[in-house]
Design an enzyme around this catalytic site. Structure first.
Site, PDB file in Angstrom:
ATOM      1  N   TRP A  43       0.840  -1.204   0.000  1.00 48.44           N
ATOM      2  CA  TRP A  43       0.000   0.000   0.000  1.00 48.44           C
ATOM      3  C   TRP A  43       0.881   1.264   0.000  1.00 48.44           C
ATOM      4  O   TRP A  43       0.540   2.279  -0.587  1.00 48.44           O
ATOM      5  CB  TRP A  43      -0.902   0.005   1.243  1.00 48.44           C
ATOM      6  N   HIS A  44       2.048   1.166   0.665  1.00 47.98           N
ATOM      7  CA  HIS A  44       2.921   2.335   0.754  1.00 47.98           C
ATOM      8  C   HIS A  44       3.556   2.697  -0.580  1.00 47.98           C
ATOM      9  O   HIS A  44       3.863   3.858  -0.832  1.00 47.98           O
ATOM     10  CB  HIS A  44       4.018   2.106   1.794  1.00 47.98           C
ATOM     11  N   GLY A  45       3.737   1.719  -1.427  1.00 47.35           N
ATOM     12  CA  GLY A  45       4.350   2.062  -2.701  1.00 47.35           C
ATOM     13  C   GLY A  45       4.571   0.830  -3.550  1.00 47.35           C
ATOM     14  O   GLY A  45       4.669  -0.292  -3.036  1.00 47.35           O
TER      15      GLY A  45
ATOM     16  N   PHE B  40       2.789   8.440  -0.894  1.00 45.20           N
ATOM     17  CA  PHE B  40       2.019   7.212  -0.818  1.00 45.20           C
ATOM     18  C   PHE B  40       0.550   7.457  -1.135  1.00 45.20           C
ATOM     19  O   PHE B  40      -0.263   6.585  -1.043  1.00 45.20           O
ATOM     20  CB  PHE B  40       2.153   6.575   0.578  1.00 45.20           C
TER      21      PHE B  40
END
Lengths: 330, 503
Positions: free
Chosen positions: B324-326, B503
């Site tokens: 989800w962060h990247g 993000f």
């Protein structure tokens, strides 16, 4: 979460008023401190130190016939002592950096005019200077009196001073009382050595006349007006610019010439001098240190086309200086 | 517009607060909702006007789908819900992961998907998750509150739009119905004080640690061996940078929302005081953890499944949390690493006769593991990660000579005056100060514990400790806050983005 305490509106109002007052006080105090530090040359920035040194040169000069004002394109391309030798005039160069703009040059000229009566004032700035924003910090940091600020709006003058970097610069300076000599043998800040050189992304793009800012002419016009008041001839030289963008910026150069003439200065024909790759120094509009003598002479020749006083006193010197590099002249 | 920019602090915020103050006297709450909605859309549009239609379309589309879910017969409700979630994930997948997936396909298969430049709309990960949660809850309970203006503001409310906290509709939408009913000045005072704490964290702490971490990670990416001390300094500096940066953003968001009388959830509860990695995730980015718990881990079976299945679910949840962060292998590695550490911690704690470690060694061990795990999160790629871990293990010497420029010229100048090699002591002193702050100083909700700084989340730490130090509306503290605000405004020439914006 524990139950919320309460605060009355009047109590909160008073609290917010104290916050606002303390915020304002902190900003004003730092601005005053920074102003003092800049005026005393205590700020660690090389640029303000450079300014201080240039002011000292003006104060210490017994006589000034020709004064050269401008940015690093001037400092890296012209050697004032060579011009003195060639013309027999007392030439003083006090280049700052591009950050000071026309605004810094104007205040330096005011300081020169306070003490001297130069016959010729040469202004040399980067070719893209007419496209840059007005340098309020240049105007502010070089002002000797309130009138030098020319009624500039306060909200433009506060941001350059409301800056903790200046304060930190002073604290850093205090830890380094002995600083190295600022100028090299040719009278300006030495360029970054080749081994450490990371070519600064310079103004190598083709310049567009539409990018010229009309408001930037204001302080150049004041330079022209001041030259007229003190009876000096005002000559403008565009700083060198790298090839091939230089040649391709023909329309811009013509517009920049009109911009300068509109401010009351004579543009020296043949400027900017287009720099081939091998003549570029540590920035794209800086002449390589090894070629400074040649470019200094080329610029003198260009200036002499509009200011005959700058012609060579003895023709023998000319050949040795210019050599075959005159081909760089436009 | 950044919260730490002159445009926001000197123009946008004062104008919006002034309008809010005037309109609340003349008009009811729905008008205030419209005012804040318009302000939020302007705030978002100023970033990049091209992203505004994406946000508006996302809000409108989710609103319409929520309506279909709520009114559809029970047999069709699930279909609409799946379609809604699918569309949200497709949009997120396209903007955030398409280029990464194309790159993987190019590397592993003969396929060569031709994709142009895809620009990630800022905040999309946050507002997509909030809306997925809303759709799921409407699916569970069709009577879930549905008011288009309040829904629009719940998603786009500018304090939390770009980087969270990931708010839940049940927390915010009911509050929006009562906008303007609370006295304005007390909320402004408390909100400004919390906001200033965040501003100080960002400008004076996070950006200082970035000056240590950034050149060291860059040197490692260039293949320079860091050595033991600089490698640990890099990991520690980045751990402090990301904590101060992200918790600063959360504080600023909470403070800003409070200025308009809205309480947001607490997002950080002194995470580096955690006694285990499980505890860390009860304290770090709480609103993401609870989203993953409520909308991923529990639907996967939660604690109701056999132990092996639960472990797989934990790993999967943390892996997806990492991604989800990247879009990148480094984020996947970071998520997987935390998943493995949580599984080991849970296994360790579930052993018969388990006796927990005393607090201090438990905290030290957790902090060490978490700091080491930040390396892949920050490193440019996996090989840089391995190189830095190698240096941290002492594989390329102690590193007593600093491999990057001295990050604090003022400190270095004074160190030189004392005859000390400038970089190392200055860096170690700054890192020691940072660790002291995160381990010993009161956090924001402790400072403001008497003034309900934010909402707590069930099952997560509040982080509130009993301390003598607390915010009071006294003249002395007002002067201190004003001084801090002034010093922050004087630093606005040196503005940097928040890490979580990417993000």
């Amino acid at each position: 979460m524990s139950p919320s305490s309460s605060i009355s509106s009047s109590e909160a109002g008073r609290w917010l008023a104290v916050v606002a007052a303390a915020t304002l006080l902190a900003i004003v105090a730092i601005c005053v401190l920074n102003w003092w530090g800049v005026s005393k040359g205590l700020v660690g920035w090389e640029a303000t130190r450079l300014q201080r040194e240039q002011l000292r040169k003006i104060e210490g000069a017994p006589r000034i016939d020709v004064v050269l004002l401008g940015d690093s394109t001037l400092g890296n391309a012209i050697d004032a002592r060579a011009w003195s030798e060639a013309t027999g005039l007392q030439v003083l160069a006090v280049p700052l950096t591009g950050r000071y703009g026309y605004e810094g040059s104007l205040n330096l000229l005011r300081r020169v005019a306070d003490r001297h009566r130069p016959q010729i004032v040469v202004v040399m700035q980067a070719l893209d200077m007419p496209t840059r924003r007005v340098s309020w910090e240049g105007l502010l940091f070089t002002a000797a009196r309130w009138s030098d600020l020319d009624g500039a709006p306060l909200w433009k003058l506060v941001p350059p001073l409301a800056n903790l970097d200046l304060t930190f610069g002073m604290i850093e300076t205090a830890a380094r009382p002995e600083r190295p000599v600022l100028f090299d043998a040719r009278g300006y800040v030495p360029q970054v050595p080749v081994k450490q050189r990371q070519r600064v992304a310079g103004p190598s793009e083709v310049l567009d006349p539409a990018d010229i800012r009309p408001e930037k002419q204001r302080y150049l016009r004041e330079i022209g007006a001041l030259c007229e008041r003190i009876g000096a001839r005002c000559v403008y030289l565009h700083g060198p610019y790298p090839s091939p963008a230089c040649e391709a910026s023909r329309a811009y150069r013509a517009a920049a010439d009109r911009f300068v003439r509109g401010a009351g200065l004579d543009v020296a024909p043949g400027t900017p001098i287009c720099l081939p790759a091998e003549a570029v120094g540590d920035a794209e509009d800086h002449v390589h240190p090894a070629l400074k003598d040649q470019y200094s002479e080329l610029y003198r020749l260009a200036a002499a086309a509009v200011a005959p006083e700058l012609r060579l006193r003895s023709p023998a010197v000319a050949g040795s200086r210019t050599g075959t590099r005159a081909r760089h002249l436009r | 517009m950044l919260f730490n920019s002159a445009e926001f602090l000197l123009i946008f915020l004062p104008v919006v607060v002034a309008l809010f103050a005037v309109v609340r006297r003349l008009a009811p709450a729905p008008v205030l909702v419209v005012l804040l909605l318009l302000a939020s859309l302007i705030f978002y549009g100023v970033w990049d006007w091209r992203f505004l239609p994406v946000l508006v379309l996302s809000i409108a589309g989710n609103w319409l789908i929520a309506g279909r879910i709520a009114t559809a017969p029970p047999a069709q409700r699930r279909g609409w819900l799946i379609a809604g979630i699918g569309l949200n994930l497709a949009a997120l997948g396209w903007f955030k992961y398409a280029l990464f997936v194309a790159g993987v396909l190019r590397d592993l298969t003969p396929l060569d998907p031709a994709l142009g430049a895809i620009v990630l709309p800022i905040g999309i990960s946050f507002y997509t998750f909030q809306q997925i949660a809303y759709l799921v809850d409407v699916g569970r309970d069709p009577a879930t509150l549905r008011d288009p203006l309040r829904y629009g503001l719940f998603v786009s409310f500018f304090p939390q739009l770009i980087a969270g906290p990931i708010v839940h509709h049940r927390e915010v939408m009911p509050q929006l119905a009562g906008l303007g009913r609370r006295p304005l000045l007390p909320d402004l005072a408390v909100g400004l004080a919390i906001f200033t704490v965040g501003l100080v964290k960002k400008l004076w702490l996070a950006d200082s640690f970035a000056r240590i971490a950034t050149p060291l990670f860059a040197a490692a990416a260039d293949g320079e061996p860091l050595g033991l001390i600089p490698a640990w300094a890099a990991a520690t500096a980045y751990g402090l940078q990301i904590y101060f940066d992200f918790s600063a953003y959360s504080d600023m968001a909470i403070g800003l929302a409070r200025m308009f009388g809205v309480l947001l959830p607490i997002n950080f509860a002194s995470p580096y005081k955690a006694t285990s990695v499980v505890d860390f995730w009860r304290r770090w980015h709480i609103t993401l953890s609870r989203f993953l718990r409520d909308y991923l881990y529990i639907p996967l079976g939660g604690g109701r499944v056999p132990p092996w299945r639960r472990r797989v679910n934990v790993l999967l949840t943390m892996l997806l949390g990492g991604i989800w962060h990247g879009a990148g292998w480094t984020f996947a590695l970071w998520g997987a690493l935390h998943g493995v550490m949580i599984v080991i911690a849970q296994w360790w704690q579930a052993r018969p006769g388990h006796r927990p470690l005393p607090d201090v060694p438990a905290r030290l061990l957790t902090l060490t593991l978490v700091l080491a795990a930040w390396v892949p999160f920050r490193a440019a790629d996996l090989s840089t990660t391995l190189a830095i871990w190698g240096s941290m293990a002492g594989l390329d010497g102690s590193g007593l000579t600093w491999p990057a420029p001295a990050p604090f010229p003022v400190l270095a100048a004074y160190a030189r005056l004392l005859g000390i090699a400038p970089a190392l002591p200055a860096v170690l002193a700054v890192l020691a100060l940072g660790l002291t702050i995160v381990l010993a100083a009161p956090n924001t909700q402790t400072l403001f514990r008497d003034w309900t700084p934010g909402l707590t989340s069930q099952g997560y730490e509040s982080g509130i400790a009993s301390r003598r130090v607390a915010w009071r509306p006294s003249a002395g503290q007002a002067a201190l806050v004003g001084l801090a605000l002034g010093l922050c405004l004087l630093k606005l020439n040196d503005v940097s983005e928040f890490i979580y914006f990417q993000f």
